[in-house]
Design a protein around this motif. Structure first.
Motif, mmCIF file in Angstrom:
data_model
loop_
_atom_site.group_PDB
_atom_site.id
_atom_site.type_symbol
_atom_site.label_atom_id
_atom_site.label_comp_id
_atom_site.label_asym_id
_atom_site.label_seq_id
_atom_site.Cartn_x
_atom_site.Cartn_y
_atom_site.Cartn_z
ATOM 1 N N HIS A 100 28.804 35.720 56.028
ATOM 2 C CA HIS A 100 28.868 34.513 55.206
ATOM 3 C C HIS A 100 28.287 33.308 55.933
ATOM 4 N N ARG A 139 24.597 33.533 55.547
ATOM 5 C CA ARG A 139 24.030 33.431 54.187
ATOM 6 C C ARG A 139 23.568 31.998 53.868
ATOM 7 N N ASN A 140 24.334 31.008 54.281
ATOM 8 C CA ASN A 140 23.935 29.629 53.996
ATOM 9 C C ASN A 140 22.607 29.274 54.663
ATOM 10 N N LEU A 159 20.256 31.234 55.571
ATOM 11 C CA LEU A 159 19.185 32.010 54.925
ATOM 12 C C LEU A 159 18.819 31.403 53.577
ATOM 13 N N THR A 160 19.841 30.953 52.875
ATOM 14 C CA THR A 160 19.595 30.307 51.569
ATOM 15 C C THR A 160 18.723 29.061 51.763
ATOM 16 N N VAL A 161 19.072 28.316 52.806
ATOM 17 C CA VAL A 161 18.321 27.072 53.057
ATOM 18 C C VAL A 161 16.879 27.376 53.459
ATOM 19 N N GLY A 210 15.045 30.220 53.102
ATOM 20 C CA GLY A 210 14.282 30.840 52.018
ATOM 21 C C GLY A 210 14.075 29.862 50.872
ATOM 22 N N GLY A 211 15.107 29.078 50.595
ATOM 23 C CA GLY A 211 15.024 28.139 49.477
ATOM 24 C C GLY A 211 13.937 27.112 49.710
ATOM 25 N N PHE A 212 13.914 26.539 50.927
ATOM 26 C CA PHE A 212 12.855 25.542 51.202
ATOM 27 C C PHE A 212 11.480 26.198 51.227
ATOM 28 N N ASN A 251 10.549 28.677 49.413
ATOM 29 C CA ASN A 251 10.198 28.821 47.991
ATOM 30 C C ASN A 251 9.732 27.494 47.418
ATOM 31 N N LEU A 252 10.465 26.450 47.819
ATOM 32 C CA LEU A 252 10.149 25.116 47.312
ATOM 33 C C LEU A 252 8.757 24.676 47.763
ATOM 34 N N THR A 306 13.298 36.624 54.689
ATOM 35 C CA THR A 306 14.603 36.084 54.314
ATOM 36 C C THR A 306 15.289 37.021 53.310
ATOM 37 N N LYS A 307 14.473 37.502 52.369
ATOM 38 C CA LYS A 307 15.033 38.436 51.371
ATOM 39 C C LYS A 307 15.539 39.703 52.051
ATOM 40 N N GLU A 366 18.688 38.996 53.684
ATOM 41 C CA GLU A 366 19.766 38.875 52.679
ATOM 42 C C GLU A 366 20.222 40.254 52.171
ATOM 43 N N LEU A 406 18.388 20.907 49.577
ATOM 44 C CA LEU A 406 17.544 21.939 48.933
ATOM 45 C C LEU A 406 17.700 21.897 47.415
ATOM 46 N N SER A 443 18.363 32.719 48.772
ATOM 47 C CA SER A 443 17.128 31.935 48.979
ATOM 48 C C SER A 443 16.316 31.889 47.697
#
Lengths: 590, 117
Positions: A382, A385-386, A388-390, A392-394, A396-397, A418-419, A422, B16, B102
């Protein structure tokens, strides 16, 4: 023939009377001419004269004709100074009574030293002899029982005990019956079943056996200790003759009567018997049978039957009584043997339970460890995960923002990795979630079916439904159902990933060497099987460096549950993955 | 323009989501704590709340309960790194549950769906 009395001056009868008239021993005096000069009351009673003086004046032959003890023959020798004695001489007196006598004769000398006649003593030892014979018989019986008891104490094996008993019944040094049959009662005492028989099959065989035993001159104890003697072929044949024969103990046969009345019976002939009793006599081919019950703690344990089929010797009541005493000893030996067997059985059960307990404790510790590891991995996953979210999210952005082309490739790599990370986290979290479930008994076949159902939903029916061949009996394992399901699913998913379209997956469960075995097999063309085998070796082989993380985690789960996995070939040479887990046999708490 | 509230104790997650969803045409406000979230909800009108569960001082489930008590019609999406909360019946009052990833597309689509309603 005329007998002449010697002058009374030669023998002092008055002297004899004064000394021997009231003696409990019989005294008599015969003069040199063979004429009875003196007879006391005891001697008259023993020989059968009404009064003592009835015998006086009679010739020695009158006594001799009654007691027939060679006294007349020895008369002259006694007059020449020799003595005569006859011990325990059996005869019938003048009144027809059987008597056992001790007779003594010696010269009667005058004060001058001259032999004036024969002084005799006659003693009735009938009662003493009888008591002595009874005593000797009792000693013999005790000796037999003692030797049999000693032999019985040397073993606790029921078969051996039974053989010793029947050998004791039939041995000449024992009870001396020709044949003996042993029937053991069932638990409820409703019937007895033929178990063992000892004895020769026919007179010829009896002659051979008895002559051999006679030449060996063994004591009963030696005979009972001789294993080969108990195992001889004729006994085997006689045993097979009654083996499995069930005799009711509740009908009107003498077996039932012996069991009911708890006493021995001596059966002579068949005329007065019930039809069931006659059938038994006919089947045993016997005319005279001793039947005694074996009773232990008030419960019927069996029946011993014995006869003298070969010699035809009539069985007497004292032999039946002795056989009954023997049967009572037998009861103790049988009880002891059964208790010993029970003890052994319980000891084995306890050992098995101890073993299971130790295994369970080990398994519980493993599962607990697994649970702790699950908690730890969950918390780490856990936390990861945060970020990785950040990341991968950026990425993607940025990619969707349309950055320059040189960065696009890098961003795609970041997104892809990142995927991947995950996905790993997803597996780890599935595992840690499973770790929180309590351990319990699991129906393994059901687990396989449920997991196979999950497989279908996960793969969205991209593959053909696996063919399942599950064991018909219930297969139980002890452990964490979620963990095990997760592990099985990982193996199935990994197998599916490597499977070609031509392949069909075959799942089977069963027991192999005490372990529950689950196999994932592949059937298809030779080419497709070879391809599957190659990739399987990489994924499931021993080299952990090439294994997927999910398989490593699933493998550890199996090991924590006391199991293992690997690759093997089926009987048909098809590649398959196998998973083994300990079979749960109950007795543990959830 | 629909106004969204992002509640998360992690700065980078808030940033984000704010950047991403702003570019999708939403007006995005953020809160780092439960108190701040409830204050914003009381002060300005909101069309949807994206709510993290594991907050520093309290849980998102407490916030969810209060929001639903005060603004029953306001849609709330629970957004957590933990998928295990799905089985906690306290989360069932939320309008949606999206596990953090992500790949923000599933969250974006869920917002779009709920805001339309």
């Amino acid at each position: 023939m005329e007998y002449v009395r010697t002058p009374s001056t030669e023998i002092d009868v008055t002297f004899l009377k004064s000394h021997f008239d009231n003696s409990p021993l019989g005294f008599f005096m015969i003069n040199r001419c063979g004429v009875i000069e003196y007879f006391n009351a005891s001697a008259a009673a023993i020989i059968g004269f009404g009064r003592a003086d009835e015998a006086c004046g009679a010739p020695v032959q009158d006594i001799e004709s009654v007691i027939n003890c060679d006294l007349s023959d020895c008369f002259n020798a006694i007059l020449n100074g020799q003595t005569f004695q006859k011990k325990e001489h059996r005869c019938t007196n003048r009144l027809g009574h059987f008597a056992i006598l001790n007779v003594f004769g010696s010269p009667y000398r005058m004060p001058t030293g001259e032999i004036a006649g024969v002084l005799g003593i006659v003693q009735d030892v009938t009662d003493i002899s009888k008591r002595k014979a009874d005593l000797e018989e009792a000693i013999l019986e005790l000796s037999i029982l003692s030797q049999v008891s000693e032999a019985l104490s040397s073993t606790a094996d029921l078969d051996e005990v039974l053989k010793i008993i029947l050998t004791g019944v039939t041995a000449n040094q024992g009870l001396g019956f020709n044949r003996a049959f042993l029937f053991l009662a069932n638990e409820s005492g409703e019937y007895a079943e033929g178990q063992l028989a000892v004895g020769p099959r026919n007179p010829d065989e009896a002659g051979q056996i008895w002559s051999r035993l006679d030449s060996q001159k063994k004591t009963l104890k030696e005979l009972l200790d001789d294993y080969s003697e108990r195992e001889n072929s004729s006994n085997y044949t006689l045993s097979s003759f009654i083996a499995g024969w069930r005799v009711s103990l509740t009908d009107d046969s003498f077996f039932s009567r012996a069991a009911r009345e708890r006493c021995g019976i001596n059966i002579h002939g068949k005329d007065d018997l019930s039809s069931t009793s006659r059938d038994i006599m006919t089947r045993l081919n016997s005319e005279n049978l001793a039947v005694v019950p074996i009773v232990g703690k008030g419960k019927i344990l069996g029946i011993i039957a014995a006869d003298n089929r070969i010699t035809g010797k009539r069985i007497i009541s004292s032999e039946v009584e002795l056989l009954q005493i023997f049967a009572n000893h037998t009861a103790v030996a049988i009880e002891r043997s059964r208790l010993y067997d029970n003890l052994l059985e319980h000891t084995e059960e306890l050992e098995e339970m101890n073993k299971q307990l130790a295994e369970s404790q080990e398994q519980i510790i493993r599962v607990e460890k697994m649970s702790v590891i699950g908690e730890l991995t969950s918390s780490i996953a856990h936390e990861l995960r945060n970020p990785l979210t950040v990341i991968g999210g950026f990425a993607n952005l940025m990619l969707s923002s349309g950055g320059n082309d040189s960065n696009t490739e890098y961003l795609n790599i970041i997104i892809s990795e990142t995927k991947r990370a995950e996905t790993v986290l997803h597996h780890v979290l599935d595992f840690s979630k499973a770790s929180r479930t309590k351990t319990q008994e699991i129906d393994f076949n059901r687990l396989v079916v449920q997991t196979s159902g999950l497989l279908a939903s996960k793969t969205r029916n991209r593959h053909r439904t696996p063919f399942m061949r599950l064991a018909s009996e219930k297969l139980a394992v002890w452990g964490n159902p979620d963990q095990l399901q997760h592990a099985l699913l990982q193996f199935l998913l990994a197998a599916l990933d490597e499977m070609t379209d031509e392949c069909l997956m075959e799942l089977s469960t069963g027991i192999h060497e005490g372990m529950i075995k689950f196999t994932i097999g592949f059937n298809g063309t030779e080419e497709s099987r070879a391809k599957v085998l190659k990739t399987m070796k990489q994924v499931f082989g021993n080299s952990t460096g090439t294994q997927k993380l999910s398989i490593i985690v699933a493998g550890e789960t199996l090991r924590y549950h006391g199991g293992n996995y690997g690759l093997e070939s089926s009987e048909e040479g098809l590649p398959r993955i196998y998973i083994e887990l300990p079979q749960y046999k109950g007795g543990q708490d959830a | 323009m629909h106004r969204l509230l992002i509640v998360d104790d992690e700065d980078h997650i808030r940033k984000l989501y704010k950047d991403y969803l702003s570019r999708e045409g939403y007006e995005v406000v953020t809160a780092a704590s439960a108190d701040e979230a409830l204050k914003i909800a009381a002060e300005i009108g909101l069309d949807l709340v994206v709510l993290d569960i594991e907050l520093e001082e309290t849980t998102g489930l407490e916030v969810l309960k209060k929001i639903k008590e005060q603004y029953p019609a306001l849609p709330v999406i629970l957004n957590s790194a933990y998928s295990t909360y799905k089985s906690d019946f306290h989360t069932w009052v939320a309008d949606a549950y999206v596990v953090k990833s992500s790949d923000i597309v599933p969250l974006k689509e869920k917002i779009k769906e709920l805001v339309k309603v």
